[in-house]
Write a protein that holds these residues in place. Structure first.
Motif, PDB file in Angstrom:
ATOM      1  N   LEU A  76       0.865  -1.175   0.000  1.00 36.92           N
ATOM      2  CA  LEU A  76       0.000   0.000   0.000  1.00 36.92           C
ATOM      3  C   LEU A  76       0.904   1.229   0.000  1.00 36.92           C
ATOM      4  N   VAL A  77       0.890   1.954  -1.108  1.00 37.52           N
ATOM      5  CA  VAL A  77       1.712   3.162  -1.240  1.00 37.52           C
ATOM      6  C   VAL A  77       0.940   4.313  -0.601  1.00 37.52           C
ATOM      7  N   THR A  78       1.530   4.919   0.420  1.00 33.62           N
ATOM      8  CA  THR A  78       0.846   5.949   1.203  1.00 33.62           C
ATOM      9  C   THR A  78       1.199   7.368   0.775  1.00 33.62           C
ATOM     10  N   ILE A  79       1.907   7.512  -0.331  1.00 27.65           N
ATOM     11  CA  ILE A  79       2.199   8.846  -0.855  1.00 27.65           C
ATOM     12  C   ILE A  79       0.867   9.461  -1.298  1.00 27.65           C
ATOM     13  N   PRO A  80       0.607  10.707  -0.923  1.00 30.10           N
ATOM     14  CA  PRO A  80      -0.665  11.332  -1.294  1.00 30.10           C
ATOM     15  C   PRO A  80      -0.848  11.390  -2.811  1.00 30.10           C
ATOM     16  N   GLN A  81      -2.107  11.421  -3.236  1.00 27.99           N
ATOM     17  CA  GLN A  81      -2.396  11.522  -4.662  1.00 27.99           C
ATOM     18  C   GLN A  81      -1.978  12.900  -5.145  1.00 27.99           C
ATOM     19  N   LEU A  82      -1.078  12.909  -6.115  1.00 29.51           N
ATOM     20  CA  LEU A  82      -0.556  14.145  -6.691  1.00 29.51           C
ATOM     21  C   LEU A  82      -0.516  13.995  -8.205  1.00 29.51           C
ATOM     22  N   ARG A  83      -0.286  15.094  -8.900  1.00 23.45           N
ATOM     23  CA  ARG A  83      -0.100  15.019 -10.351  1.00 23.45           C
ATOM     24  C   ARG A  83       1.137  14.161 -10.635  1.00 23.45           C
ATOM     25  N   GLN A  90       8.057  12.410  -5.344  1.00 28.04           N
ATOM     26  CA  GLN A  90       7.914  11.943  -3.958  1.00 28.04           C
ATOM     27  C   GLN A  90       8.218  10.446  -3.842  1.00 28.04           C
ATOM     28  N   PHE A  91       7.813   9.670  -4.843  1.00 28.84           N
ATOM     29  CA  PHE A  91       8.092   8.239  -4.850  1.00 28.84           C
ATOM     30  C   PHE A  91       9.608   8.014  -4.866  1.00 28.84           C
ATOM     31  N   ARG A  92      10.305   8.711  -5.763  1.00 29.20           N
ATOM     32  CA  ARG A  92      11.761   8.578  -5.865  1.00 29.20           C
ATOM     33  C   ARG A  92      12.444   8.979  -4.550  1.00 29.20           C
ATOM     34  N   ASP A  93      12.003  10.094  -3.974  1.00 27.32           N
ATOM     35  CA  ASP A  93      12.583  10.549  -2.698  1.00 27.32           C
ATOM     36  C   ASP A  93      12.346   9.522  -1.592  1.00 27.32           C
ATOM     37  N   ALA A  94      11.123   8.998  -1.515  1.00 23.71           N
ATOM     38  CA  ALA A  94      10.816   8.001  -0.484  1.00 23.71           C
ATOM     39  C   ALA A  94      11.653   6.746  -0.694  1.00 23.71           C
ATOM     40  N   TRP A  95      11.826   6.341  -1.943  1.00 21.63           N
ATOM     41  CA  TRP A  95      12.616   5.134  -2.240  1.00 21.63           C
ATOM     42  C   TRP A  95      14.075   5.338  -1.820  1.00 21.63           C
ATOM     43  N   VAL A 107       0.925  -7.606   3.717  1.00 22.77           N
ATOM     44  CA  VAL A 107       0.488  -6.313   3.215  1.00 22.77           C
ATOM     45  C   VAL A 107       1.370  -5.293   3.919  1.00 22.77           C
ATOM     46  N   LEU A 108       2.114  -4.526   3.143  1.00 23.93           N
ATOM     47  CA  LEU A 108       3.049  -3.556   3.697  1.00 23.93           C
ATOM     48  C   LEU A 108       2.595  -2.146   3.358  1.00 23.93           C
ATOM     49  N   HIS A 109       2.802  -1.242   4.287  1.00 23.69           N
ATOM     50  CA  HIS A 109       2.497   0.174   4.063  1.00 23.69           C
ATOM     51  C   HIS A 109       3.820   0.868   3.799  1.00 23.69           C
ATOM     52  N   TRP A 110       3.893   1.572   2.648  1.00 28.34           N
ATOM     53  CA  TRP A 110       5.134   2.235   2.258  1.00 28.34           C
ATOM     54  C   TRP A 110       4.837   3.578   1.632  1.00 28.34           C
TER      55      TRP A 110
END
Length: 113
Positions: A76-83, A90-95, A107-110
């Motif tokens: 479960l990707v918890t990054i907010p919905q953005l353009r 944000q995905f790259r930064d979080a990774w 089930v993992l929250h990331w």
């Protein structure tokens, strides 16, 4: 192989590819209309081991499917919905801070927190 649920931007495939992860989009495989359990089943049968989703109910119902497919993982990707570009950034930064390694049967929250 990783599968992107219909609610994940397809551009995440390219980003994951840069990170050495083969990924496909559910829509591109004709699975856009499958229910959550059917999606996990189809993905598992096709050789996928991880599905990325932003759908909280999917992550909750997936727990049942994981009993049948213990080698599968739902993230479960918890990054907010953005353009698109903002989400990818944000995905790259979080990774870079916390890469998501799949854990079979869970089930993992990331990203966490």
């Amino acid at each position: 192989m990783w599968l992107l649920d219909v609610n994940m931007p397809k551009q995440v495939r390219t980003l994951l590819g840069e990170l050495g992860i083969v990924a496909h989009a559910a829509d591109d495989r004709g699975w856009g209309g499958l229910t959550n359990g059917a999606l996990v089943e189809a993905a598992n049968q096709a050789g996928f081991r991880v599905v990325l989703t932003r759908d909280r109910p999917f992550s909750e119902s997936a727990a049942r499917a994981l009993r049948r497919f213990p080698e599968f993982c739902v993230v479960l990707v918890t990054i907010p919905q953005l353009r698109g570009p903002e989400f990818l950034s944000q995905f790259r930064d979080a990774w870079s801070r916390a890469p998501r390694l799949a854990v079979s049967g869970q089930v993992l929250h990331w990203p966490a927190g």
